[in-house]
Design a protein around this motif. Sequence first.
Motif, PDB file in Angstrom:
ATOM      1  N   ALA A 108       0.859  -1.184   0.000  1.00 46.65           N
ATOM      2  CA  ALA A 108       0.000   0.000   0.000  1.00 46.65           C
ATOM      3  C   ALA A 108       0.898   1.238   0.000  1.00 46.65           C
ATOM      4  CB  ALA A 108      -0.894  -0.009   1.236  1.00 46.65           C
ATOM      5  N   LYS A 109       0.446   2.300  -0.657  1.00 45.00           N
ATOM      6  CA  LYS A 109       1.251   3.531  -0.724  1.00 45.00           C
ATOM      7  C   LYS A 109       1.267   4.220   0.642  1.00 45.00           C
ATOM      8  CE  LYS A 109       0.940   7.989  -3.087  1.00 45.00           C
ATOM      9  NZ  LYS A 109      -0.096   8.711  -3.876  1.00 45.00           N
ATOM     10  N   SER A 110       0.085   4.359   1.243  1.00 49.18           N
ATOM     11  CA  SER A 110      -0.014   4.939   2.588  1.00 49.18           C
ATOM     12  C   SER A 110      -1.166   4.249   3.311  1.00 49.18           C
ATOM     13  CB  SER A 110      -0.300   6.443   2.498  1.00 49.18           C
ATOM     14  OG  SER A 110      -1.645   6.651   2.095  1.00 49.18           O
ATOM     15  N   ILE A 111      -1.072   4.210   4.645  1.00 51.18           N
ATOM     16  CA  ILE A 111      -2.145   3.604   5.445  1.00 51.18           C
ATOM     17  C   ILE A 111      -2.429   4.537   6.619  1.00 51.18           C
ATOM     18  CG2 ILE A 111      -2.865   1.592   6.823  1.00 51.18           C
ATOM     19  CD1 ILE A 111      -0.526   0.054   5.293  1.00 51.18           C
ATOM     20  N   ALA A 112      -3.675   4.990   6.719  1.00 51.62           N
ATOM     21  CA  ALA A 112      -4.082   5.764   7.903  1.00 51.62           C
ATOM     22  C   ALA A 112      -4.951   4.852   8.761  1.00 51.62           C
ATOM     23  CB  ALA A 112      -4.867   6.994   7.470  1.00 51.62           C
ATOM     24  N   ILE A 113      -4.580   4.702  10.035  1.00 52.46           N
ATOM     25  CA  ILE A 113      -5.424   3.917  10.944  1.00 52.46           C
ATOM     26  C   ILE A 113      -6.232   4.893  11.784  1.00 52.46           C
ATOM     27  CG2 ILE A 113      -5.529   2.222  12.817  1.00 52.46           C
ATOM     28  CD1 ILE A 113      -2.873   1.137  11.993  1.00 52.46           C
ATOM     29  N   LEU A 114      -7.552   4.763  11.708  1.00 48.98           N
ATOM     30  CA  LEU A 114      -8.458   5.577  12.525  1.00 48.98           C
ATOM     31  C   LEU A 114      -9.008   4.687  13.620  1.00 48.98           C
ATOM     32  CD1 LEU A 114     -10.734   7.398   9.889  1.00 48.98           C
ATOM     33  CD2 LEU A 114      -8.908   8.422  11.238  1.00 48.98           C
ATOM     34  N   ASN A 115      -8.824   5.070  14.869  1.00 45.30           N
ATOM     35  CA  ASN A 115      -9.383   4.251  15.953  1.00 45.30           C
ATOM     36  C   ASN A 115      -9.895   5.112  17.092  1.00 45.30           C
ATOM     37  OD1 ASN A 115      -9.926   1.545  16.845  1.00 45.30           O
ATOM     38  ND2 ASN A 115      -8.450   1.913  18.501  1.00 45.30           N
ATOM     39  N   ARG A 116     -10.982   4.636  17.721  1.00 47.00           N
ATOM     40  CA  ARG A 116     -11.576   5.349  18.859  1.00 47.00           C
ATOM     41  C   ARG A 116     -10.517   5.629  19.921  1.00 47.00           C
ATOM     42  NH1 ARG A 116     -16.215   2.183  21.965  1.00 47.00           N
ATOM     43  NH2 ARG A 116     -14.446   0.793  22.271  1.00 47.00           N
ATOM     44  N   SER A 117      -9.709   4.595  20.253  1.00 49.41           N
ATOM     45  CA  SER A 117      -8.601   4.799  21.207  1.00 49.41           C
ATOM     46  C   SER A 117      -7.338   5.036  20.392  1.00 49.41           C
ATOM     47  CB  SER A 117      -8.394   3.568  22.083  1.00 49.41           C
ATOM     48  OG  SER A 117      -9.625   3.045  22.487  1.00 49.41           O
ATOM     49  N   PRO A 118      -6.898   6.308  20.249  1.00 48.69           N
ATOM     50  CA  PRO A 118      -5.769   6.587  19.352  1.00 48.69           C
ATOM     51  C   PRO A 118      -4.480   5.893  19.774  1.00 48.69           C
ATOM     52  CG  PRO A 118      -6.532   8.590  20.490  1.00 48.69           C
ATOM     53  CD  PRO A 118      -7.476   7.515  20.852  1.00 48.69           C
ATOM     54  N   GLU A 119      -4.306   5.634  21.074  1.00 45.21           N
ATOM     55  CA  GLU A 119      -3.048   4.996  21.502  1.00 45.21           C
ATOM     56  C   GLU A 119      -2.941   3.564  20.975  1.00 45.21           C
ATOM     57  OE1 GLU A 119      -5.469   6.027  23.408  1.00 45.21           O
ATOM     58  OE2 GLU A 119      -6.058   4.374  24.719  1.00 45.21           O
ATOM     59  N   LYS A 120      -4.086   2.914  20.789  1.00 37.59           N
ATOM     60  CA  LYS A 120      -4.047   1.560  20.214  1.00 37.59           C
ATOM     61  C   LYS A 120      -3.677   1.612  18.737  1.00 37.59           C
ATOM     62  CE  LYS A 120      -7.188  -1.771  21.002  1.00 37.59           C
ATOM     63  NZ  LYS A 120      -8.550  -2.263  21.354  1.00 37.59           N
ATOM     64  N   ALA A 121      -4.159   2.632  18.048  1.00 36.17           N
ATOM     65  CA  ALA A 121      -3.784   2.822  16.635  1.00 36.17           C
ATOM     66  C   ALA A 121      -2.287   3.078  16.543  1.00 36.17           C
ATOM     67  CB  ALA A 121      -4.565   3.990  16.043  1.00 36.17           C
ATOM     68  N   ARG A 122      -1.772   3.866  17.485  1.00 36.24           N
ATOM     69  CA  ARG A 122      -0.344   4.208  17.472  1.00 36.24           C
ATOM     70  C   ARG A 122       0.516   2.965  17.703  1.00 36.24           C
ATOM     71  NH1 ARG A 122      -0.601   8.168  21.222  1.00 36.24           N
ATOM     72  NH2 ARG A 122      -2.023   9.260  19.831  1.00 36.24           N
ATOM     73  N   LEU A 123       0.098   2.122  18.651  1.00 36.35           N
ATOM     74  CA  LEU A 123       0.852   0.893  18.927  1.00 36.35           C
ATOM     75  C   LEU A 123       0.909  -0.002  17.683  1.00 36.35           C
ATOM     76  CD1 LEU A 123      -0.358  -0.215  22.502  1.00 36.35           C
ATOM     77  CD2 LEU A 123       1.964   0.453  21.822  1.00 36.35           C
ATOM     78  N   LEU A 124      -0.248  -0.138  17.027  1.00 31.37           N
ATOM     79  CA  LEU A 124      -0.301  -0.988  15.825  1.00 31.37           C
ATOM     80  C   LEU A 124       0.558  -0.381  14.705  1.00 31.37           C
ATOM     81  CD1 LEU A 124      -1.358  -3.326  14.154  1.00 31.37           C
ATOM     82  CD2 LEU A 124      -3.524  -2.120  13.871  1.00 31.37           C
ATOM     83  N   ALA A 125       0.442   0.923  14.516  1.00 30.98           N
ATOM     84  CA  ALA A 125       1.234   1.593  13.472  1.00 30.98           C
ATOM     85  C   ALA A 125       2.730   1.423  13.746  1.00 30.98           C
ATOM     86  CB  ALA A 125       0.869   3.079  13.422  1.00 30.98           C
TER      87      ALA A 125
END
Length: 291
Positions: A148-165
């Motif tokens: 993928a060229k870019s991936i934005a993860i949107l999540n209710r709990s942003p810290e979980k999105a950050r950990l996954l990213a």
Amino acid sequence: MTISGNAKVCGVIGNPVGHSLSPMMQNYFAEKLNLDFAYIPCNVPDEQVGEAIRGIYALGFQGLNVTVPHKQRVMPHLLEIDEAARCIGAVNTLVRMEGGYKGYNTDAEGLYRALKRQGIQVAGQDCLLIGAGGAAKAVAYMLMKHQAKSIAILNRSPEKARLLADQMNRQFGRNTIKAMALSDYQNLEAPSYLAIQTTSVGMHPHPGHAAIEDPTFYKKIHTAIDIIYTPSRTRFMELVKEAGGQAFNGLDMLIYQGIIAFELWNPNVSITDETVDEIRVMMKKRLEGKS
Ligand code: ATR
């Protein structure tokens, strides 16, 4: 074909497992290919997963599918775990080897094949991943693996999105994924996205909801997959279509993860598109309570 005394035996473990469509699907594949193969559902209590794996090894099972809530729990009981499953942190398929089982994750590649079947490209695309739970991990891995060229993860709990990213960016050695709070969707930078919805919002028995309800958000999505398949048309899919995009549910992802498992247990076989179309109809009927 009738099942002989030499049949290859596989199954699915979960808790509960009664709703699983996998026995219907796997036994249909075997029937179509005239293979001496049987696949059975096994409800395994959480504290007996290790015993169950040792038990099926002793019984000579060729493999297993593993569903909720055992996808992590099986991991300490395996001889080997393949790289994708290790990176995703969950195993959904076991394949027999000398002395035990090797664990795989076919969810990620199952989604990729489902996209391919619809003619949807991942490479070079701006992608949007909604959710950062267990299912999102497999999707993030797939999007990274297939460039993928870019991936934005949107999540209710942003810290979980950050950990996954952070985990996936580190794993793949490039900074493709950006984490965002769900409420920050207005700050998305690309003009148009391939979006994959992985939250439980809108799933049976609570249909009619989407994680983001604002119709203007959906104008940014040209193609979307909701990995939910009950209901077959979610509120998320409706919002995408109302904004002019195309939307698919998660039934093909379920089918293709099963096909990849079937191929791991039965090397040198392949399931035709025609068989996929047939099983899709059968599964839809089952989900609608017609069979
Ligand atoms: P799964 O393994 O099926 O992905 P999970 O790990 O429990 O399930 O993850 C559920 C996902 O749905 C999470 O991304 C969760 O967001 P949080 O990380 O903030 O909990 C998301 N989710 C669940 N209910 C939600 C809701 N009402 N609104 C927005 N997101 C929701």
